[in-house]
Motif scaffolding. Structure first.
Motif, short mmCIF file in Angstrom:
data_model
loop_
_atom_site.label_atom_id
_atom_site.label_comp_id
_atom_site.label_asym_id
_atom_site.label_seq_id
_atom_site.Cartn_x
_atom_site.Cartn_y
_atom_site.Cartn_z
N GLU A 29 0.83 -1.20 0.00
CA GLU A 29 0.00 0.00 0.00
C GLU A 29 0.88 1.27 0.00
O GLU A 29 0.62 2.23 -0.72
N GLU A 30 1.95 1.23 0.80
CA GLU A 30 2.86 2.39 0.83
C GLU A 30 3.50 2.60 -0.55
O GLU A 30 3.64 3.74 -1.01
N LEU A 31 3.87 1.49 -1.19
CA LEU A 31 4.51 1.60 -2.51
C LEU A 31 3.52 2.14 -3.54
O LEU A 31 3.87 2.99 -4.37
N ARG A 32 2.27 1.65 -3.45
CA ARG A 32 1.25 2.11 -4.41
C ARG A 32 1.06 3.62 -4.26
O ARG A 32 1.06 4.36 -5.24
N HIS A 33 0.95 4.08 -3.00
CA HIS A 33 0.75 5.50 -2.75
C HIS A 33 1.96 6.32 -3.24
O HIS A 33 1.80 7.37 -3.87
#
Ligand code: COA
Ligand code: MG
Length: 308
Positions: A255-259
């Motif tokens: 999720e952090e990478l997607r954001h």
């Protein structure tokens, strides 16, 4: 002597596992862990009458493991003020350590001095000048706490700073470094923040200190989460059971990478705009820098280490 081309600023040292340099069993076990690096110890975990044995074992171990692709091999020597540091260096440099962990430093002058010693020893061994890196334990003496700003630019070998609470409390005659609730006393929280800021000021990795209670996994998880939120990019381990939690904790999740990718894309699409928005939230330069940092963290370690 082996060269250590794998060493460098761009390898994120998430988990650095201390291994007593005179323990055959633990040296063997260290290799089977997913630690980003082992720190082969010649200092506090080695009894005084075992130092020569430990130097020989560490040297042999380094020579037997020339491939450092999956795990770097660092050596903690004794402090430069005493008589042991030079024989430590002379004893182990021929094995080609990726780097030297320097304890109980007083100021950047000692980083510069170690840099000179290493340059001489690299020349003796025919190794590339500057190939052996340095991580300094930046807060183990009271004086070092006031010298943290001097670490910036001290040596191009400097790869990280870490900190320790045990030697500092001994140096100031404290009976404990903990409050009644088990948290660090203010002085050691200050040491931790000084290490964090000094590392970022010097542009090197901020590596958090160890968690001594190695059976308490939930405490470790909590501490790692808080540490990464604060700006540390790695942590010292003292037991193999701590490595997996640390590796996962300092890696960005999906999720952090997607954001982060969404933030970078938003800036790219906006051309030269200084501020953009995603879902009604304003983002400007610091958000872009943070997103780029997270993407770099995601790239820096092979996935197999994190799932070990
Ligand atoms: N590195 C490599 N292997 C280690 C290890 C370490 N730091 N700590 C423990 N192990 C191994 C043990 O040898 C044992 O191996 P085995 O399964 O083959 O028998 C296994 O992991 C489980 O160890 P455990 O029985 O839980 O702990 P222990 O009593 O053997 O060791 C410590 C506990 C604290 C003494 C040990 O973890 C240690 O030496 N830590 C590092 C100390 C150090 O370097 N301090 C200086 C920096 S602060
Ligand atoms: Mg110590």
């Amino acid at each position: 002597m082996q060269t250590n081309e794998s060493a460098g600023h761009d390898v994120q040292l998430k988990s650095m596992l201390f291994v007593p340099g005179d323990s055959e069993k633990k040296l063997a076990k260290g290799q089977s862990t997913a630690a980003s690096a082992l720190i082969l110890d010649l200092e506090d975990s080695v009894a005084a009458d075992r130092i020569e044995v430990a130097r020989a074992m560490v040297r042999e171990y380094l020579s037997a493991r020339p491939d450092r692709t999956d795990q770097q091999l660092w050596v903690r020597i004794n402090c430069l003020d005493g008589p042991l540091a030079l024989p430590d260096l002379v004893g182990v440099v021929a094995g080609g350590p990726d780097g030297i962990v320097l304890p109980k430093i007083e100021s950047a002058q000692q980083i510069v001095l170690l840099d000179h010693y290493l340059t001489a020893l690299e020349a003796r061994e025919g190794a590339r000048a500057g190939s052996i890196r340095i991580i300094a334990v930046a807060t183990e003496t009271p004086h070092a706490m006031f010298a943290a700003h001097t670490y910036r630019g001290a040596s191009s070998r400097l790869t990280g700073l870490t900190w320790g609470a045990e030697d500092l409390s001994a140096a100031i005659g404290a009976s404990t470094n903990r409050t009644e609730n088990g948290e660090y006393e203010f002085t050691y929280q200050l040491a931790r923040s000084i290490c964090l800021l000094a590392a970022h000021s010097a542009g090197v990795q901020a590596i958090d200190t160890l968690t001594t209670d190695f059976r308490d996994q939930s405490r470790l998880e909590r501490e790692v989460r808080a540490s990464r939120r604060a700006g540390f990019s790695g942590k010292i381990a003292i037991h193999p059971d701590q490595v997996a939690v640390i590796n996962v904790g300092y890696s960005p999740d999906a999720e952090e990478l997607r954001h982060a990718h969404a933030v970078v894309d938003a800036f790219a699409q906006a051309g030269h705009a200084g501020a953009v928005q995603i879902d009604g939230k304003m983002l400007d330069k610091p958000h872009l820098v943070q997103a780029q940092r997270i993407i770099a963290l995601g790239r820096s370690t092979p996935a197999k280490r994190d799932s070990f």
